[in-house]
Enzyme design. Sequence first.
Site, mmCIF file in Angstrom:
data_model
loop_
_atom_site.group_PDB
_atom_site.id
_atom_site.type_symbol
_atom_site.label_atom_id
_atom_site.label_comp_id
_atom_site.label_asym_id
_atom_site.label_seq_id
_atom_site.Cartn_x
_atom_site.Cartn_y
_atom_site.Cartn_z
ATOM 1 N N ARG B 17 0.847 -1.201 0.000
ATOM 2 C CA ARG B 17 0.000 0.000 0.000
ATOM 3 C C ARG B 17 0.886 1.256 0.000
ATOM 4 O O ARG B 17 0.923 1.994 -0.969
ATOM 5 C CB ARG B 17 -0.958 -0.021 1.208
ATOM 6 C CG ARG B 17 -2.130 0.947 1.078
ATOM 7 C CD ARG B 17 -1.793 2.375 1.449
ATOM 8 N NE ARG B 17 -1.227 2.444 2.806
ATOM 9 C CZ ARG B 17 -0.592 3.499 3.275
ATOM 10 N NH1 ARG B 17 -0.434 4.577 2.532
ATOM 11 N NH2 ARG B 17 -0.073 3.487 4.487
ATOM 12 N N ASP B 18 1.677 1.454 1.054
ATOM 13 C CA ASP B 18 2.558 2.634 1.087
ATOM 14 C C ASP B 18 3.595 2.528 -0.042
ATOM 15 O O ASP B 18 3.992 3.528 -0.641
ATOM 16 C CB ASP B 18 3.242 2.727 2.460
ATOM 17 C CG ASP B 18 3.489 4.165 2.910
ATOM 18 O OD1 ASP B 18 3.842 4.981 2.049
ATOM 19 O OD2 ASP B 18 3.349 4.468 4.102
ATOM 20 N N HIS B 21 3.188 4.058 -3.748
ATOM 21 C CA HIS B 21 3.758 5.352 -4.158
ATOM 22 C C HIS B 21 5.097 5.153 -4.880
ATOM 23 O O HIS B 21 5.400 5.836 -5.846
ATOM 24 C CB HIS B 21 4.007 6.247 -2.930
ATOM 25 C CG HIS B 21 2.773 6.673 -2.215
ATOM 26 N ND1 HIS B 21 1.849 7.528 -2.777
ATOM 27 C CD2 HIS B 21 2.311 6.379 -0.975
ATOM 28 C CE1 HIS B 21 0.864 7.736 -1.906
ATOM 29 N NE2 HIS B 21 1.116 7.054 -0.805
ATOM 30 N N SER B 171 3.673 10.594 9.075
ATOM 31 C CA SER B 171 3.677 10.585 7.602
ATOM 32 C C SER B 171 4.953 11.166 7.009
ATOM 33 O O SER B 171 5.402 10.739 5.948
ATOM 34 C CB SER B 171 2.493 11.398 7.082
ATOM 35 O OG SER B 171 1.313 11.055 7.758
ATOM 36 N N HIS B 198 2.846 4.148 13.087
ATOM 37 C CA HIS B 198 3.267 4.001 11.689
ATOM 38 C C HIS B 198 4.402 4.994 11.445
ATOM 39 O O HIS B 198 4.202 6.200 11.574
ATOM 40 C CB HIS B 198 2.069 4.303 10.775
ATOM 41 C CG HIS B 198 2.388 4.403 9.307
ATOM 42 N ND1 HIS B 198 2.193 3.344 8.430
ATOM 43 C CD2 HIS B 198 2.857 5.430 8.553
ATOM 44 C CE1 HIS B 198 2.534 3.729 7.192
ATOM 45 N NE2 HIS B 198 2.940 4.992 7.235
ATOM 46 N N HIS B 200 7.921 6.594 9.290
ATOM 47 C CA HIS B 200 8.703 6.716 8.057
ATOM 48 C C HIS B 200 10.148 6.962 8.457
ATOM 49 O O HIS B 200 10.424 7.529 9.522
ATOM 50 C CB HIS B 200 8.164 7.831 7.149
ATOM 51 C CG HIS B 200 6.982 7.396 6.348
ATOM 52 N ND1 HIS B 200 7.089 6.860 5.088
ATOM 53 C CD2 HIS B 200 5.668 7.362 6.663
ATOM 54 C CE1 HIS B 200 5.886 6.541 4.631
ATOM 55 N NE2 HIS B 200 4.994 6.832 5.576
ATOM 56 N N TYR B 289 4.858 17.039 3.564
ATOM 57 C CA TYR B 289 4.563 15.958 2.616
ATOM 58 C C TYR B 289 5.544 15.978 1.449
ATOM 59 O O TYR B 289 6.000 17.041 1.021
ATOM 60 C CB TYR B 289 3.146 16.122 2.062
ATOM 61 C CG TYR B 289 2.106 15.435 2.903
ATOM 62 C CD1 TYR B 289 2.082 14.047 3.015
ATOM 63 C CD2 TYR B 289 1.126 16.166 3.570
ATOM 64 C CE1 TYR B 289 1.117 13.414 3.787
ATOM 65 C CE2 TYR B 289 0.157 15.533 4.340
ATOM 66 C CZ TYR B 289 0.157 14.155 4.442
ATOM 67 O OH TYR B 289 -0.786 13.526 5.198
#
Lengths: 341, 341
Positions: B17-18, B21, B171, B198, B200, B289
């Site tokens: 899913r991630d 990208h 994120s 979650h 990164h 982002y």
Amino acid sequence: MKRNSDQPIKITEVSLRDGSHVVKHQFTEAQVKSVTKALDDAGMHYIEVSHGDGLGGSTLQYGKSLVDEMKLIEAAVEEAKQATVAVLLIPGIGTVHELKQANSLGAGLVRVATHVTEADVSAQHIEYARKLGMETFGFLMMAHSAPVEKLVEQAKLMESYGAQGVYITDSAGALLPHEVRERVRALRNSLQVEVGFHAHNNLSLAVANTLAAIEEGATRIDGSVRCLGAGAGNTQTEALIAVLNRLGIDVGIDLYKIMDLAEEVVGPILPGSQEIRKGSLAMGYAGVYSSFLLHAERAAKRFNLDSRDILLELGKRKAVGGQEDMILDVAAELAQRKVEM
Amino acid sequence: MKRNSDQPIKITEVSLRDGSHVVKHQFTEAQVKSVTKALDDAGMHYIEVSHGDGLGGSTLQYGKSLVDEMKLIEAAVEEAKQATVAVLLIPGIGTVHELKQANSLGAGLVRVATHVTEADVSAQHIEYARKLGMETFGFLMMAHSAPVEKLVEQAKLMESYGAQGVYITDSAGALLPHEVRERVRALRNSLQVEVGFHAHNNLSLAVANTLAAIEEGATRIDGSVRCLGAGAGNTQTEALIAVLNRLGIDVGIDLYKIMDLAEEVVGPILPGSQEIRKGSLAMGYAGVYSSFLLHAERAAKRFNLDSRDILLELGKRKAVGGQEDMILDVAAELAQRKVEM
């Protein structure tokens, strides 16, 4: 973050030494010059230049350098306007003769490295370096493999020889953050001199372990731009500086310049990416030298085993470099155990 | 390590899913099948399959998927013998219709994701998911950008809608370990339901942040094999399992199998390495982002600025996705400030 020290933090960039393993000791003078110039301009404190296994490492056993390391040291000294060029010396591989030569070419700091239980072999090298007037540090390798008390005892030996600080060197990238804390704290409580920390990223913990070390009072820290170092590489310098900036810890190194040189100067030298892959992860997990990986894979094939089980057993037995013969014995034993189960 | 929870830890693998990208949403059914089969065989608990921006993300704005995500979900469900297939739903991008369809195809868990300050838009989706009988979690994105009290308030909203747990979603990969601890602790003290995390890896802290979260009592954890996720990727699953094993925390996932599939099954899918590069590091440092990077570079050129200064200012202003217009305004202001100095 509260630091258990009010001394400034000094960073040593090791990509031109630990990274020598990654490029199979094929650094050119032009590469050393461009990297040193850019690091120096960014404000890096120390730039280590030596064969991956330290001065004198250019041999058939450890891998021949493309260019004599003395030439590389000279090239670095030429470009370093404010940074100090550092060298690594592992007694038994390098000698005081090479150290003297490196110093005469302008190297101002030496780390004298031994296995974590063998500090005694560093005595004459540390004393000699001090006589030369070099900044002199001890460097205790495979620090994860000894109990904390042993580490303290060995560090105190190095201090007694004249070392101005002692590094905890996590050669296999095997330490977890709480284990780093415990070790730095113990050395801070036992030494009068500085404590340093050298990480590898095999378990993806290099930056976090380095933060833990800094919090506990370590003031000498190693990094490698783009993780250009053995195994999965070291503490990624540019990530470390970003995190220190975020924490409000100013070490006087320009983050943007480090980010730019990582991309434009070091990037083109990288033979491949420094991701955490199967081999480097196994090394960190088992706590063994990367030189064991290939031997373990061969032995695994011969005895129909998983190479990682062999590495784990070698880690438990605290096998050190030069004990590659032990690998076949361990594999034979594990195979026998499997039959008996 | 002492965990502030006696609940078992459940891992969700997000590479399908991630990681969407990273491959620009070009996953094939064959890839989803091979990765799911291998993960399932290794004992992975949950395997998330959706467009990178969640159900319904396949649009011109967010990037068209090569294969309809419902087909990919079906493919994953077919291969998952013991694992539960999960989906991500961002209200406004996806709707309850897609959720119903995904559930009818066999997806058993949903994470309903909103910006950290906008939990209220998740109410009907969470309620609907519960009615479908799905395991239902809230997912508070850009969690670094809100004060802890705000995060708690928003998580409590999700809990009140029926969420069985709430994830702190970093994120931008911007959180530091002590900031993760603070947030997990606050949610553990305020919620009756589970807390998830979650990460990164933009600041090279994903594994360490995840450990901090687990120590504070988070029981729902995300990982991506080979860091196959946006930015610098997520917590590298194989490194996380190795570290948990070392800590004696058995989550029932086979490390060797995860290491092998990382190399043999996920490796061939990777379009490039997931190192920490200039862009991803800037993203973690500024807390913005990744969609801002290109816009900031363009604006930097136009106003003769460093794009990172623009990103930092956007981070300070807590700009969110969809506010790309703000970038030119910020750049103009910074340029003006420079003139005045």
